[in-house]
Design a protein around this motif. Structure first.
Motif, PDB file in Angstrom:
ATOM      1  N   LEU A 164      34.347  61.191   4.025  1.00 47.13           N
ATOM      2  CA  LEU A 164      35.608  61.603   4.815  1.00 47.13           C
ATOM      3  C   LEU A 164      35.480  61.702   5.978  1.00 47.13           C
ATOM      4  CD1 LEU A 164      37.874  63.324   1.891  1.00 47.13           C
ATOM      5  CD2 LEU A 164      37.945  61.041   2.520  1.00 47.13           C
ATOM      6  N   TYR A 169      34.220  65.724   7.491  1.00 42.80           N
ATOM      7  CA  TYR A 169      35.198  66.533   6.838  1.00 42.80           C
ATOM      8  C   TYR A 169      34.694  67.108   5.553  1.00 42.80           C
ATOM      9  CZ  TYR A 169      39.175  67.737   3.983  1.00 42.80           C
ATOM     10  OH  TYR A 169      39.911  68.507   3.503  1.00 42.80           O
ATOM     11  N   ARG A 199      39.234  68.162  -1.529  1.00 43.13           N
ATOM     12  CA  ARG A 199      39.276  67.019  -1.438  1.00 43.13           C
ATOM     13  C   ARG A 199      40.383  66.533  -2.682  1.00 43.13           C
ATOM     14  NH1 ARG A 199      34.853  62.872  -0.426  1.00 43.13           N
ATOM     15  NH2 ARG A 199      33.738  64.045   1.079  1.00 43.13           N
ATOM     16  N   LEU A 203      44.089  69.130   0.484  1.00 44.21           N
ATOM     17  CA  LEU A 203      44.018  68.495   1.412  1.00 44.21           C
ATOM     18  C   LEU A 203      45.094  68.497   2.255  1.00 44.21           C
ATOM     19  CD1 LEU A 203      42.056  66.251   2.930  1.00 44.21           C
ATOM     20  CD2 LEU A 203      43.426  64.312   1.634  1.00 44.21           C
TER      21      LEU A 203
END
Length: 110
Positions: free
Chosen positions: A38, A49, A53, A58
């Motif tokens: 990500l 990132y 998750r 998120l």
């Protein structure tokens, strides 16, 4: 599940999925060497990132990036309806009473 929630924000956040095997030049450009990876793009600049998750976490994490740096709140209810709901409950809030707006803005940016 995170994409629709983030797209519906007042300041939408876009989530895109790319097949890095198919688009290998793009993967190379952004240093993608493992899957899933990500990336978050802040003002067009990619960053790794490392946040949560799980979809709801998120969304909560990314909402912080579109929250205003400074909000002028004209009532008690505005604190909840305009600021906390937009930023989420896990967000540092600093409230200044009777301070010049530019002073608060400078403090927030720092």
């Amino acid at each position: 599940m995170a994409a629709p929630a983030l797209a519906a924000l007042k300041e939408p956040i876009v989530i895109a999925e790319v097949d890095a095997d198919k688009f290998s030049r793009l993967a190379t450009k952004f240093d993608i060497d493992g899957f899933p990876t990500l990336k978050i793009f802040m003002h067009g600049v990619p960053m790794d990132y490392n946040g949560p998750r799980k979809a709801d976490l998120l969304v909560r994490y990314l909402k912080k990036f579109v929250a205003p740096e400074v909000s002028i709140l004209d009532s008690d209810s505005a604190i909840i309806s305009n600021f906390v709901e937009a930023a989420g409950t896990y967000f540092p809030i600093y409230i200044g009473f009777g301070l010049n707006e530019s002073v608060i803005s400078d403090m927030a940016k720092k």
